[in-house]
Design a protein around this motif. Structure first.
Motif, PDB file in Angstrom:
ATOM      1  N   VAL A 161       0.948  -1.078  -0.017  1.00  0.00           N
ATOM      2  CA  VAL A 161      -0.004   0.053   0.115  1.00  0.00           C
ATOM      3  C   VAL A 161       1.073   1.152   0.110  1.00  0.00           C
ATOM      4  CG1 VAL A 161      -1.828  -1.245   1.252  1.00  0.00           C
ATOM      5  CG2 VAL A 161      -0.202   0.027   2.363  1.00  0.00           C
ATOM      6  N   ALA A 182      -3.499   0.159  -3.475  1.00  0.00           N
ATOM      7  CA  ALA A 182      -3.193  -1.333  -2.999  1.00  0.00           C
ATOM      8  C   ALA A 182      -3.042  -2.249  -3.927  1.00  0.00           C
ATOM      9  CB  ALA A 182      -4.338  -1.680  -1.827  1.00  0.00           C
ATOM     10  N   TRP A 207      -7.080   5.692   6.161  1.00  0.00           N
ATOM     11  CA  TRP A 207      -6.590   4.377   5.858  1.00  0.00           C
ATOM     12  C   TRP A 207      -7.456   3.421   6.515  1.00  0.00           C
ATOM     13  CZ3 TRP A 207      -3.162   3.033   2.322  1.00  0.00           C
ATOM     14  CH2 TRP A 207      -2.175   3.848   1.844  1.00  0.00           C
TER      15      TRP A 207
END
Length: 378
Positions: A161, A182, A207
């Motif tokens: 990520v 991602a 996140w």
């Protein structure tokens, strides 16, 4: 005696050649359409025979924009037989290559007016703003379908990520937009781009939302997450994927070390860092890291030595996490929103933001207090 000089008008010649090519393309396409009609009806025009499957009923005209220019197609009308040409899709007016080019230009930030000029130069005709808008609607539908697709690659043990910033043209003005991305490797060893989310910050809330969105689409079996040392991301990993381990991205680590290394010594330091990760065991890597730290100190690269030492300390993977997290917030809330003309202006802006962050910026995780208020109440 004056000599006559023969001059060539290149524009006229180019125009004539272009028209010749366009006419040839038009003639060829119409010939192919006629051949298809004959094959379907099993008879040429005006021909009568026992094998005939349908009848001609004239034709209708359609314009098609090709890379050679605009051509007029005479599409046969048939009775008793459905005419679905393999050459030109039904109701399709443009070559797919033209549509793809238009979409790519617009998504790259090229203005509508500029797209019109480019299409006129390349294909001899302007594309209207409404056409560009319709093409982009098609593109965005496909993009959203891809972004929200179910993840059907099985279990994804390894996930990478990162948060990147891209410049976006919005209403004639450019702005920096954060995008969380991602990428994962499934159990069969195949890489897949899991998703990307626009308009987020690199804080914990963003996140967490991003990871939960991935889980809702089928992300499962995560054993290891690789990323930078952004504090918000580290905290989100522990909350959404408590069973997964975290590993710092070596690319980000190398970049951080290189940022405090003179350009003349970057190649040498890169070899030293790669030697750490080339070791066959964790114990050997730590021993090599200690040796590299000492060597960096002997080269008077104290800041680089501190970074390597922090990376190699047992159980201290987030030594620099809080500072990385603060730096990410500062960039998204101040740095990317302004333009700086000199170093002193930037330093002054950073100092003012630090003052604002400590005394006026309320934070939910600090019970809706500023850092200074929270510190005083502790």
């Amino acid at each position: 005696m004056s000599e006559k000089i023969v001059q060539l008008n290149e524009d006229v010649i180019k125009g004539q050649v272009k028209e010749l090519v366009r006419g040839s393309v038009e003639e060829t396409l119409n010939g192919l359409l006629e051949a298809e009609a004959e094959k379907l009806t099993q008879a040429a025009r005006y021909e009568r025979n026992e094998q005939r499957q349908g009848y001609r009923s004239g034709h209708y005209s359609r314009n098609l924009t090709t890379t050679s220019g605009d051509v007029t197609l005479h599409v046969p009308r048939l009775k008793g037989v459905s005419f679905e040409t393999a050459i030109i899709e039904r109701y399709r007016r443009r070559e797919s290559s033209v549509e793809e080019a238009l979409i790519e230009m617009y998504l790259a930030g090229v203005s509508v007016r500029r797209v019109e000029d480019i299409t006129e130069a390349l294909w001899g005709s302007k594309v209207s703003p409404s056409t560009i808008s319709e093409l982009n609607k098609k593109a965005y539908v496909h993009i959203e379908d891809w972004r929200n697709r179910p993840l059907q690659g099985g279990r994804y043990p390894y996930v990478y990520v990162d948060g990147i910033y891209l410049r976006r043209n919005w209403g004639g003005e450019f702005e920096n937009v954060a995008i969380l991305v991602a990428i994962a490797v499934n159990e069969d060893g195949y890489r897949e781009v899991l998703g990307a989310a626009e308009g987020m910050k690199e804080d914990k809330a963003s996140w967490v939302s991003f990871f939960q969105w991935l889980r809702s689409r089928g992300l499962d079996g995560v054993k290891l997450i690789v990323g930078d040392k952004c504090l918000g991301m580290l905290e989100a990993v522990g909350e959404v994927f408590p069973e997964a381990k975290y590993q710092r991205c070596t690319v980000h680590f190398y970049r951080n070390v290189f940022s405090v290394t003179p350009r003349s010594k970057v190649k040498l330091v890169a070899k030293m860092l790669k030697a750490i990760h080339a070791q066959e065991s964790k114990k050997a890597a730590r021993e090599k890291a200690k040796a590299v730290v000492e060597e960096l100190r002997s080269m008077k690269l104290k800041e680089a030595a501190k970074m390597v030492q922090s990376m190699s300390r047992v159980g201290r993977c987030i030594d620099n996490g809080p500072m990385e997290g603060f730096w990410g917030i500062l960039k998204s809330e101040m740095y990317y929103l302004r333009k700086f003309t000199d170093e002193q202006e930037l330093i002054s802006a950073i100092e003012k933001y630090i003052q604002f962050y400590n005394t006026k910026r309320y934070q939910k995780r600090l019970r809706c207090m500023t850092p200074m208020e929270f510190h005083a109440a502790a």
